[in-house]
Design a protein around this motif. Structure first.
Motif, PDB file in Angstrom:
ATOM      1  N   TYR A 138     -26.795-110.951  -1.036  1.00 31.29           N
ATOM      2  CA  TYR A 138     -27.687-111.247   0.082  1.00 31.29           C
ATOM      3  C   TYR A 138     -26.888-111.426   1.373  1.00 31.29           C
ATOM      4  O   TYR A 138     -26.620-112.540   1.823  1.00 31.29           O
ATOM      5  CB  TYR A 138     -28.490-112.503  -0.227  1.00 31.29           C
ATOM      6  N   THR A 139     -26.518-110.314   1.986  1.00 35.83           N
ATOM      7  CA  THR A 139     -25.780-110.342   3.236  1.00 35.83           C
ATOM      8  C   THR A 139     -25.796-108.962   3.869  1.00 35.83           C
ATOM      9  O   THR A 139     -25.920-107.950   3.172  1.00 35.83           O
ATOM     10  CB  THR A 139     -24.324-110.799   3.007  1.00 35.83           C
ATOM     11  N   LEU A 140     -25.685-108.934   5.187  1.00 37.60           N
ATOM     12  CA  LEU A 140     -25.466-107.683   5.921  1.00 37.60           C
ATOM     13  C   LEU A 140     -24.007-107.544   6.323  1.00 37.60           C
ATOM     14  O   LEU A 140     -23.664-106.663   7.106  1.00 37.60           O
ATOM     15  CB  LEU A 140     -26.336-107.640   7.180  1.00 37.60           C
ATOM     16  N   ASN A 141     -23.140-108.395   5.792  1.00 37.66           N
ATOM     17  CA  ASN A 141     -21.738-108.414   6.172  1.00 37.66           C
ATOM     18  C   ASN A 141     -20.862-108.290   4.937  1.00 37.66           C
ATOM     19  O   ASN A 141     -21.077-108.988   3.948  1.00 37.66           O
ATOM     20  CB  ASN A 141     -21.410-109.725   6.900  1.00 37.66           C
ATOM     21  N   GLY A 142     -19.879-107.402   4.996  1.00 39.09           N
ATOM     22  CA  GLY A 142     -18.909-107.350   3.914  1.00 39.09           C
ATOM     23  C   GLY A 142     -18.953-106.049   3.146  1.00 39.09           C
ATOM     24  O   GLY A 142     -19.788-105.167   3.386  1.00 39.09           O
ATOM     25  N   PRO A 143     -18.027-105.924   2.169  1.00 41.47           N
ATOM     26  CA  PRO A 143     -17.902-104.664   1.435  1.00 41.47           C
ATOM     27  C   PRO A 143     -19.064-104.364   0.498  1.00 41.47           C
ATOM     28  O   PRO A 143     -19.243-103.222   0.096  1.00 41.47           O
ATOM     29  CB  PRO A 143     -16.596-104.849   0.654  1.00 41.47           C
ATOM     30  N   ALA A 144     -19.842-105.358   0.107  1.00 44.13           N
ATOM     31  CA  ALA A 144     -20.975-105.127  -0.793  1.00 44.13           C
ATOM     32  C   ALA A 144     -22.216-105.780  -0.194  1.00 44.13           C
ATOM     33  O   ALA A 144     -22.779-106.730  -0.737  1.00 44.13           O
ATOM     34  CB  ALA A 144     -20.685-105.674  -2.190  1.00 44.13           C
ATOM     35  N   SER A 145     -22.640-105.273   0.961  1.00 45.18           N
ATOM     36  CA  SER A 145     -23.765-105.856   1.678  1.00 45.18           C
ATOM     37  C   SER A 145     -24.918-104.869   1.733  1.00 45.18           C
ATOM     38  O   SER A 145     -24.807-103.718   1.318  1.00 45.18           O
ATOM     39  CB  SER A 145     -23.337-106.244   3.100  1.00 45.18           C
ATOM     40  N   PHE A 146     -26.032-105.341   2.303  1.00 46.23           N
ATOM     41  CA  PHE A 146     -27.229-104.508   2.420  1.00 46.23           C
ATOM     42  C   PHE A 146     -27.277-103.736   3.737  1.00 46.23           C
ATOM     43  O   PHE A 146     -28.297-103.113   4.042  1.00 46.23           O
ATOM     44  CB  PHE A 146     -28.487-105.376   2.305  1.00 46.23           C
ATOM     45  N   MET A 155     -12.355 -98.663   6.785  1.00 47.82           N
ATOM     46  CA  MET A 155     -12.875 -98.020   7.993  1.00 47.82           C
ATOM     47  C   MET A 155     -14.367 -98.240   8.180  1.00 47.82           C
ATOM     48  O   MET A 155     -14.844 -98.474   9.296  1.00 47.82           O
ATOM     49  CB  MET A 155     -12.565 -96.515   7.953  1.00 47.82           C
ATOM     50  N   SER A 156     -15.149 -98.185   7.112  1.00 49.18           N
ATOM     51  CA  SER A 156     -16.602 -98.268   7.255  1.00 49.18           C
ATOM     52  C   SER A 156     -17.046 -99.625   7.779  1.00 49.18           C
ATOM     53  O   SER A 156     -18.174 -99.768   8.247  1.00 49.18           O
ATOM     54  CB  SER A 156     -17.280 -97.978   5.914  1.00 49.18           C
ATOM     55  N   ARG A 157     -16.171-100.633   7.708  1.00 46.71           N
ATOM     56  CA  ARG A 157     -16.528-101.973   8.169  1.00 46.71           C
ATOM     57  C   ARG A 157     -15.753-102.404   9.407  1.00 46.71           C
ATOM     58  O   ARG A 157     -16.270-103.160  10.225  1.00 46.71           O
ATOM     59  CB  ARG A 157     -16.286-102.984   7.034  1.00 46.71           C
ATOM     60  N   ALA A 194     -19.788 -91.830  13.437  1.00 44.63           N
ATOM     61  CA  ALA A 194     -19.599 -90.471  12.916  1.00 44.63           C
ATOM     62  C   ALA A 194     -19.751 -90.440  11.404  1.00 44.63           C
ATOM     63  O   ALA A 194     -20.275 -89.467  10.847  1.00 44.63           O
ATOM     64  CB  ALA A 194     -18.222 -89.951  13.323  1.00 44.63           C
ATOM     65  N   ARG A 195     -19.303 -91.496  10.739  1.00 45.69           N
ATOM     66  CA  ARG A 195     -19.466 -91.585   9.284  1.00 45.69           C
ATOM     67  C   ARG A 195     -20.947 -91.605   8.917  1.00 45.69           C
ATOM     68  O   ARG A 195     -21.397 -90.874   8.021  1.00 45.69           O
ATOM     69  CB  ARG A 195     -18.768 -92.838   8.771  1.00 45.69           C
ATOM     70  N   TYR A 196     -21.728 -92.469   9.573  1.00 45.85           N
ATOM     71  CA  TYR A 196     -23.163 -92.521   9.295  1.00 45.85           C
ATOM     72  C   TYR A 196     -23.826 -91.170   9.560  1.00 45.85           C
ATOM     73  O   TYR A 196     -24.659 -90.702   8.778  1.00 45.85           O
ATOM     74  CB  TYR A 196     -23.830 -93.600  10.143  1.00 45.85           C
TER      75      TYR A 196
END
Length: 653
Positions: free
Chosen positions: A434-442, A622-624, A633-635
């Motif tokens: 339950y987060t929008l922050n970090g390597p495993a977020s929503f 990089m993605s974060r 550009a990744r998105y």
């Protein structure tokens, strides 16, 4: 949520509290799209929420704030004249900040002495003639490598610039910095004893320190004398802190193998050892239910125990663990994550400042005192006001053996049927949550849902947050044991009539990239296409080329090189017939670029529609943390990829 909404994701760092608990300061990092840079400034808030939080510094690169115990000064890190970050002091009664260190490669996080007179910190010390100002990397002398651990993602080479401990006295008649440690060893995470007579830190100072993961807790006087170890091997550790009475040093650690290498899915627990070294360390938390959350990666000692952030079913709880190792007391719980915190003990009880994120927030600063929780910043509200964030719906799936698995679906608006993305997290010993922050977020799920995809996420066995037995279930055969759990999560989600089982893609990063390629090879008929990002695809070359491949490859995939080929996706590339996109950072040292290159070439040689997107100057994260232009550009590339491969037979998308 659009890709450009990353400029609303304020990523808050570890907060600091004034000694009386009245003020909290925290760093806030945002993607500055106009400047194509990540900007960080400091914010200050009254913990009673009587006044709104306000920006304390303008940045653009201010971080690691630390209040002096007397509350008169705020130490923090800021670059000097375009060079590396140095410790600065900001007088809290007014005035401009000024630097108090001048290390060639910059200073680490400042830690105040109890009397507010000195500051301990670490700094990397380069070998003579190395890393000179104005000398480009291409002009450096050749490096002679004699150890297994010699580089790190995001840093580059490390063996020729070990971290040392320093103490700065900024208020002396002639301000001075004293070097505390010597040698070729890395020293990190320094802290003070309550009476200011000792420092503690972690370091590997044994003969094989550069070849294994062993670290020990050390103590010495602030001038470096009396150096002695409190532990003697068998642990990889961090976060050493004295108890308030000075009798214990508490720390976090995981147990290592007999040769001091990593174990797969080993819980990172809370430990203590007497400061006088009179007995061996003891573990205070049960390794089955308790695992230090890597979203916080910190502890705090207080009068009644140790504050410990714990992964739990997609949540990160803050617990208070007694010094005798008794049952922890929940402090902050619920469907959210504690990403950093500070504690100030006062006559009427402790005051906490914590960064808490949720399914629709990358994190806001809150205070907790006498049972009352107050939100001090409103960064999450700003995002929710601008972006149409989709609900995160939890569900339970069951593996073939009946084992329950936690999953989530983020749906786009409208009746469907929606194309589906199975999003696989990295780690593997981490958790979606339950987060929008970090390597495993929503965060990513929200972007893909806005673009019209239903996103399925879940925690198969092998993840943290469900006990060590859950985490170790797949340790002896990651690919074969993880795949059925992932497919069980996907199949359960696909029972919903508004999800289109004929239009499914699979994607993931790091370990998720590995599993995306594995599923493409062994279950390719289930998917229209695949995307793997920063993945490990060939264990044999990862073992020898990654920054810690010797330890990570063995921990994740076993010690038998003869078996590595069978569980490497590259071996099964001849079974992949669906289109596959590889995203890779050129400076990634954790999963080097050759991993993606080998898979890309193997598929292209067979005529499989494969593409590779390479990002210059970026590392594993990089993605974060990459340049905003690279993140956008990744998105764009991912959304373009799925728009080309999720088209229905009749032309509708």
């Amino acid at each position: 949520m659009l890709p450009t909404d990353i400029d609303l994701l304020r990523i808050l760092g570890r907060p600091t509290l004034s000694g009386d608990g009245r003020l909290a300061v925290v760093s806030a990092t945002r993607a500055d799209l106009a400047a194509d840079a990540n900007a960080t400034e400091l914010w200050v808030a009254a913990t009673d929420a009587t006044t709104p939080a306000r920006r304390l510094t303008e940045g653009p690169h201010d971080g690691a704030p630390a209040f002096s115990p007397d509350g008169r000064w705020l130490a923090f890190l800021r670059p000097v004249a375009g060079g590396p970050a140095q410790i600065h002091l900001l007088p809290m009664d007014g005035g401009d900040p000024f630097p108090v260190t001048d290390h060639p490669l910059g200073a680490g996080r400042p830690v105040w002495s109890p009397d507010s007179r000195r500051i301990a910190h670490t700094a990397r010390v380069p070998d003579p003639g190395r890393y000179l100002p104005g000398v480009p990397a291409s002009r450096e002398r050749p490096r002679r490598i004699t150890s297994l651990r010699y580089m790190a993602d995001g840093l580059g080479y490390t063996f020729d610039r070990p971290r040392q401990v320093f103490v700065t006295d900024p208020f002396a008649p002639t301000p001075a910095t004293t070097r505390v440690t010597e040698g070729r060893h890395d020293h990190d995470e320094v802290s003070w004893s309550p009476d200011g007579t000792l420092l503690t830190f972690v370091s590997g100072r044994h003969p094989t320190h550069a070849d294994d993961l062993r670290r020990d807790v050390w103590v010495c006087a602030p001038d470096g004398t009396g150096l002695r170890a409190l532990t003697h091997g068998g642990l990889e550790m961090s976060c050493p802190l004295f108890s308030p009475d000075g009798t214990l040093v508490c720390f976090t650690a995981e147990t290592l193998t007999d040769d001091n290498r990593a174990r797969g899915a080993s819980s990172y627990g809370l430990w203590s050892v007497p400061a006088d070294g009179s007995r061996p360390p003891v573990r205070l938390t049960d390794p089955e239910p308790y695992h230090l959350s890597f979203s916080s990666l910190m502890i705090e000692t207080a009068a009644d125990g140790v504050y410990f952030p714990n992964d739990w079913h997609g949540e990160v709880h803050l617990l208070l663990v007694p010094y005798d190792g008794g049952e922890p007391t929940p402090v902050i719980t619920g469907p959210r994550q504690v990403n950093g915190f500070a504690v100030a003990d006062g006559p009427d009880g402790p005051t906490l400042a914590a960064v808490i994120s949720g399914e629709q927030s990358a994190g806001d600063l809150v205070s907790l005192h006498a049972g009352t929780e107050r939100e001090l910043t409103d960064f999450g509200a700003r995002l929710r006001a601008r972006g149409d964030l989709r609900p995160v719906e939890e569900f339970t799936a069951h593996a073939d053996d009946g084992y329950p698995l936690q999953g989530w679906v983020v749906r786009p608006p409208g009746p469907g049927p929606h194309p589906v993305l199975l999003q696989i997290k990295g780690g593997p010993y981490t958790q979606w949550g339950y987060t929008l922050n970090g390597p495993a977020s929503f965060e990513e799920a929200q972007v893909y849902a806005t673009a019209g995809y239903a996103v399925v996420l879940g925690n198969p066995r092998g993840t943290s947050g469900y006990g060590q037995a859950h985490g170790r279930y797949a340790a002896d055969d990651l690919a074969h044991k993880t795949a059925p759990d992932l497919l069980a999560l996907l199949d359960t989600a696909l029972r919903a009539p508004d999800l289109d089982a004929d239009r499914v893609g699979v994607q993931g990063g790091s370990f998720g990239g590995y599993m995306s390629a594995w599923l493409a090879a062994h279950h390719g008929k289930r998917f229209r296409a695949a995307m793997g990002e920063r993945g490990c695809y060939a264990i044999d070359s990862h073992f020898g080329s990654a920054d810690d491949g010797v330890n990570n490859s063995i921990a994740l995939y076993g010690a038998d090189p003869a078996r590595w080929a069978e569980i490497s996706p590259l071996t099964h590339a001849d079974r992949i017939d669906i289109p596959m996109l590889f995203i890779q950072s050129e400076d990634d040292r954790h999963t080097p670029m050759e991993q993606a290159q080998r898979m890309f070439v193997a598929l292209r040689m067979r005529g499989v529609p494969a593409e590779m997107l390479l990002f210059p100057g970026e590392g594993h994260d990089m993605s974060r943390t990459g340049l905003p232009s690279h993140r956008l550009a990744r998105y764009e590339a991912i959304l373009d990829w799925w728009s080309r491969h999720m088209t229905e037979e009749d032309g509708r998308t």
